[in-house]
Design a protein around this motif. Structure first.
Motif, mmCIF file in Angstrom:
data_model
loop_
_atom_site.group_PDB
_atom_site.id
_atom_site.type_symbol
_atom_site.label_atom_id
_atom_site.label_comp_id
_atom_site.label_asym_id
_atom_site.label_seq_id
_atom_site.Cartn_x
_atom_site.Cartn_y
_atom_site.Cartn_z
ATOM 1 N N ASP A 378 1.418 0.996 6.074
ATOM 2 C CA ASP A 378 0.718 2.772 5.821
ATOM 3 C C ASP A 378 1.860 3.380 6.999
ATOM 4 O O ASP A 378 1.781 4.528 6.708
ATOM 5 C CB ASP A 378 -0.682 3.150 6.350
ATOM 6 N N ARG A 383 3.710 2.847 1.583
ATOM 7 C CA ARG A 383 2.569 2.829 0.737
ATOM 8 C C ARG A 383 2.260 1.612 -0.198
ATOM 9 O O ARG A 383 1.358 0.872 -0.141
ATOM 10 C CB ARG A 383 2.153 3.947 0.147
ATOM 11 N N GLU A 408 -11.523 2.006 2.302
ATOM 12 C CA GLU A 408 -11.398 3.308 2.435
ATOM 13 C C GLU A 408 -9.812 4.189 2.180
ATOM 14 O O GLU A 408 -9.243 4.554 2.318
ATOM 15 C CB GLU A 408 -11.716 3.443 4.008
ATOM 16 N N HIS A 409 -8.607 2.854 2.925
ATOM 17 C CA HIS A 409 -7.602 3.178 2.866
ATOM 18 C C HIS A 409 -6.825 2.743 1.409
ATOM 19 O O HIS A 409 -6.222 3.303 1.551
ATOM 20 C CB HIS A 409 -6.789 1.598 3.811
ATOM 21 N N ARG A 411 -8.073 5.065 -0.644
ATOM 22 C CA ARG A 411 -8.807 6.120 -0.996
ATOM 23 C C ARG A 411 -7.820 7.151 -0.527
ATOM 24 O O ARG A 411 -7.172 8.122 -0.923
ATOM 25 C CB ARG A 411 -9.697 5.808 -1.362
ATOM 26 N N GLU A 412 -7.894 6.729 0.319
ATOM 27 C CA GLU A 412 -5.946 7.551 1.703
ATOM 28 C C GLU A 412 -5.879 6.568 2.967
ATOM 29 O O GLU A 412 -6.558 5.948 3.133
ATOM 30 C CB GLU A 412 -7.402 8.489 2.804
ATOM 31 N N TYR A 414 -3.952 4.953 5.508
ATOM 32 C CA TYR A 414 -4.486 4.582 7.210
ATOM 33 C C TYR A 414 -2.962 5.630 7.778
ATOM 34 O O TYR A 414 -2.301 5.520 7.811
ATOM 35 C CB TYR A 414 -4.315 3.475 7.700
#
Length: 416
Positions: A378, A383, A408-409, A411-412, A414
């Protein structure tokens, strides 16, 4: 008053826990005998005749060859069925082998108190049962001897060693901290009594010295409180005792060097600790944990290039088959963490990827490495590669904190 005592105990056991697990670390990690202490004491008496078969077993033990060490100690016990020290030898090795299998041997956890919140894989129920049976057997022999003579030094020493090992078991396997602390204190009292009866019994200073250091590490306000329940100690006395045992060339010399190194690391005295690890790495070439810890200490002292070379040496030794089936992938993890701290994200990602190339890597280490590799990708704005790594983390075990981080990563991306 009762509530205050409970609060004091909670404060005490968290710091004293380091005493319980410190050996689990390296000497097969014998990062265990520490509060433990003396869990691997090879003889019940400083003047006892050395047993060549037991000595050979300990060579296997410190080289992380647990199965062979267990076979040898079982033979020793067959010859000496009424010797509690022979029971303790076998007990220690079985316990260390199980802790290694559980993944409870990462030295970094013992440099601070983070291990208190770290729960690793569950222990094998059959192994737990055998450990308890051996503890019961050793205690029965020790109590029988002490009933005949309360000042039997050998029996007192052996009982302290048994209590120390059971403290380690209850701390790291059962995670019953109060019970572990009670056994650790009992071990200390037994070995303090040994020293009262024979001040030259240097091996007994391992447990006493370890306990002193831990008690001396408590905040001043807690020291005052625990003194009311009979616990005290100073760092200086603890380190002095440990150095004495380490320099004695006695039965607990190796264990004392391991404990001393861990405490010196906590004191940021990295060069002193590294000298100890370097010596043990040369003496026990099959134990990659000593060489790995030397690299960890180089990193902690800011010697980045030497640390990187150390991690690569462990990894290369493992690839060449020098460590058998041991989990030398910790070297790749350590190298990745080092390069990450230097913001060499591409190098770190490559190091984390190496973990999966080791034979049968530890599942926790592998999942950590995959998560970390994803984070590096990231940061490198790759990606697609990052997403594949996060998906791998979820596929490995979706119920861990690392899996939650991966979600979490996903979704968004890092970012540091």
């Amino acid at each position: 008053m009762q509530l205050s005592l409970i609060l004091v105990k909670r404060l005490v056991y968290r710091s004293a826990a380091a005493c319980l697990v410190v050996f689990c670390l390296l000497a097969a990690q014998a990062m265990a005998q520490a509060a433990g202490g003396g869990a691997t004491a090879r003889a019940a008496s400083a003047s006892a005749e050395r047993d060549p078969q037991a000595d050979a077993a300990f060579e296997h033990f410190y080289n992380l060859e647990y199965d062979r060490a267990i076979q040898e100690f079982e033979r020793v016990l067959d010859r000496r069925p009424n010797d509690p020290s022979a029971v303790n030898h076998l007990l220690s090795t079985i316990l260390m082998r199980e802790l290694y299998r559980m993944g409870a041997m990462n030295s970094g956890e013992y440099a601070n108190d983070s291990f208190i919140g770290e729960a690793h894989r569950s222990a094998d129920p059959k192994v737990k049962q055998r450990i308890k049976q051996l503890v019961e057997r050793a205690e029965g022999l020790e109590e029988q001897q002490l009933k005949a003579n309360p000042d039997n030094i050998d029996a007192l020493y052996a009982r302290g060693a048994t209590r120390a090992q059971f403290a380690l078991y209850t701390a790291l396997v059962e995670r019953a901290w109060f019970s572990a602390l009670r056994n650790a204190v009992g071990a200390r009292h037994d070995h303090e009594r040994v020293l009262e009866l024979n001040p030259k019994y240097v091996d007994a200073k391992l447990v006493v010295g370890t306990h002193n250091y831990v008690m001396g590490s408590l905040p001043w306000s807690v020291k005052v409180a625990v003194a009311l329940v009979g616990l005290s100690g100073t760092k200086e006395k603890g380190l002095e005792y440990l150095r004495e045992v380490a320099d004695s060339n006695g039965e607990n010399s190796v264990d004392a060097q391991v404990v001393l190194s861990v405490f010196l690391r906590r004191e940021h005295r990295y060069d002193e600790a590294r000298v100890l690890m370097h010596g043990l790495a040369g003496r026990y070439p099959g134990n990659y944990l000593f060489l790995l810890e030397e690299a960890n200490l180089l990193r902690a002292s800011g010697r980045v290039q030497e640390a990187a070379a150390g991690y690569r040496k462990v990894w290369q030794n493992g690839r060449e088959g020098k460590y058998g089936n041991l989990r030398y992938e910790l070297a790749a993890w350590g190298l990745g963490e080092l390069l990450r701290s230097q913001k060499d994200y591409a190098g770190a990602a490559a190091a984390y990827e190496l973990v999966s190339e080791a034979p049968g890597p530890d599942p926790e280490t592998l999942q950590k490495a995959n998560l970390a590799a994803g984070e590096m990708y990231d940061l490198l704005q790759k990606r697609d590669l990052a997403m594949k790594k996060y998906e791998t983390v979820l596929a490995e075990n979706s119920s861990t904190p690392r899996a939650e981080k991966a979600r979490e990563h996903i979704r968004e991306a890092y970012r540091e």
